[in-house]
Design a protein around this motif. Structure first.
Motif, PDB file in Angstrom:
ATOM      1  N   TYR A  64       0.834  -1.187   0.000  1.00 26.31           N
ATOM      2  CA  TYR A  64       0.000   0.000   0.000  1.00 26.31           C
ATOM      3  C   TYR A  64       0.869   1.237   0.000  1.00 26.31           C
ATOM      4  N   PHE A  65       0.690   2.068  -0.995  1.00 26.93           N
ATOM      5  CA  PHE A  65       1.333   3.368  -1.037  1.00 26.93           C
ATOM      6  C   PHE A  65       0.244   4.405  -0.833  1.00 26.93           C
ATOM      7  N   PRO A  66       0.425   5.319   0.110  1.00 25.86           N
ATOM      8  CA  PRO A  66      -0.640   6.264   0.445  1.00 25.86           C
ATOM      9  C   PRO A  66      -1.087   7.121  -0.737  1.00 25.86           C
ATOM     10  N   HIS A  67      -0.180   7.450  -1.624  1.00 23.13           N
ATOM     11  CA  HIS A  67      -0.534   8.196  -2.826  1.00 23.13           C
ATOM     12  C   HIS A  67       0.519   7.922  -3.898  1.00 23.13           C
ATOM     13  N   LYS A  68       0.296   8.416  -5.095  1.00 24.27           N
ATOM     14  CA  LYS A  68       1.165   8.109  -6.224  1.00 24.27           C
ATOM     15  C   LYS A  68       2.590   8.621  -6.024  1.00 24.27           C
ATOM     16  N   TRP A  69       2.750   9.724  -5.314  1.00 23.11           N
ATOM     17  CA  TRP A  69       4.068  10.311  -5.145  1.00 23.11           C
ATOM     18  C   TRP A  69       4.949   9.506  -4.201  1.00 23.11           C
ATOM     19  N   ALA A  70       4.367   8.583  -3.450  1.00 19.47           N
ATOM     20  CA  ALA A  70       5.170   7.770  -2.535  1.00 19.47           C
ATOM     21  C   ALA A  70       6.055   6.782  -3.283  1.00 19.47           C
TER      22      ALA A  70
END
Length: 107
Positions: free
Chosen positions: A47-53
């Motif tokens: 799981y990445f909190p958002h695309k920029w992670a």
């Protein structure tokens, strides 16, 4: 007479060691993904909190590959490229170890 400085010799040794360590870690990860236990990885979703992670690790890997190509093309002759590669490789090694430590307990 030796025309290379001590710093250049050390940078060559460190760059070669980092290259081998990171390649071993990457090969072990790829080999594990093709092993019989690979179906365990299909049940795990990272799981990445958002695309920029995901941007930082991908850019670090791209920088590592670019510096590796430049360094190997120059055949370890430029100590500044050797040290930059060693720094990027060290950060990539630490990132891969943290990633594998995060994934391993989920298995």
């Amino acid at each position: 007479m030796n025309n290379t400085s001590k710093n250049h010799t050390i940078s060559k040794i460190v760059a070669k060691a980092i290259l081998r360590i990171v390649m071993i870690i990457l090969i072990l990860g790829i080999a594990y993904s093709f092993s019989k236990d690979a179906n365990l990885l299909k049940n795990i979703s990272l799981y990445f909190p958002h695309k920029w992670a995901i941007f930082a690790p991908v850019s670090l890997f791209i920088i590592f590959i670019v510096l590796m190509v430049i360094m190997l093309r120059e055949k370890y002759k430029r100590s500044d490229i050797n040290w930059l590669f060693s720094l990027a490789g060290g950060f990539l090694f630490v990132y891969l170890m943290m990633l594998f430590a995060r994934i391993y307990p989920l298995l």
